[in-house]
Design a protein around this motif. Structure first.
Motif, short mmCIF file in Angstrom:
data_model
loop_
_atom_site.label_atom_id
_atom_site.label_comp_id
_atom_site.label_asym_id
_atom_site.label_seq_id
_atom_site.Cartn_x
_atom_site.Cartn_y
_atom_site.Cartn_z
N UNK A 48 0.83 -1.20 0.00
CA UNK A 48 0.00 0.00 0.00
C UNK A 48 0.88 1.26 0.00
N UNK A 49 1.94 1.25 0.79
CA UNK A 49 2.84 2.38 0.85
C UNK A 49 3.52 2.60 -0.50
N UNK A 50 3.94 1.50 -1.15
CA UNK A 50 4.57 1.60 -2.46
C UNK A 50 3.60 2.17 -3.48
N UNK A 51 2.34 1.75 -3.43
CA UNK A 51 1.33 2.25 -4.36
C UNK A 51 1.09 3.74 -4.13
N UNK A 52 1.03 4.16 -2.87
CA UNK A 52 0.83 5.58 -2.57
C UNK A 52 2.02 6.41 -3.03
N UNK A 53 3.23 5.88 -2.88
CA UNK A 53 4.42 6.60 -3.34
C UNK A 53 4.39 6.75 -4.86
N UNK A 54 3.98 5.70 -5.56
CA UNK A 54 3.90 5.75 -7.02
C UNK A 54 2.89 6.81 -7.45
#
Length: 70
Positions: A48-54
């Motif tokens: 989820x954190x990676x998706x938000x960063x993207x």
């Protein structure tokens, strides 16, 4: 005080074995440390954190493109 008669009378066997039950005591064992978060939950949070960063990076790139074109 007068001696109270019990409701049950004691009976000892004349034949066979007589068994005595021990009183059970608590046995302390080594404490087990449990993780506060499960591995699956940690993986989901990382995803989820990676998706938000993207998404943030894409939004920043779009803003820069809009500033360049204006």
């Amino acid at each position: 005080m007068a001696e109270m008669k019990s409701m049950f009378r004691e009976v000892l066997p004349k034949q066979g074995q007589l068994s005595v039950e021990d009183i059970t005591t608590m046995v302390l064992c080594k404490p087990k440390l449990l993780p506060l978060k499960s591995l699956t939950l940690e993986k989901l949070e990382k995803m989820q954190q990676a998706a938000q960063d993207t998404i943030r990076q894409q939004e920043m790139a779009e803003k820069e493109q809009q500033q360049i074109t204006h």
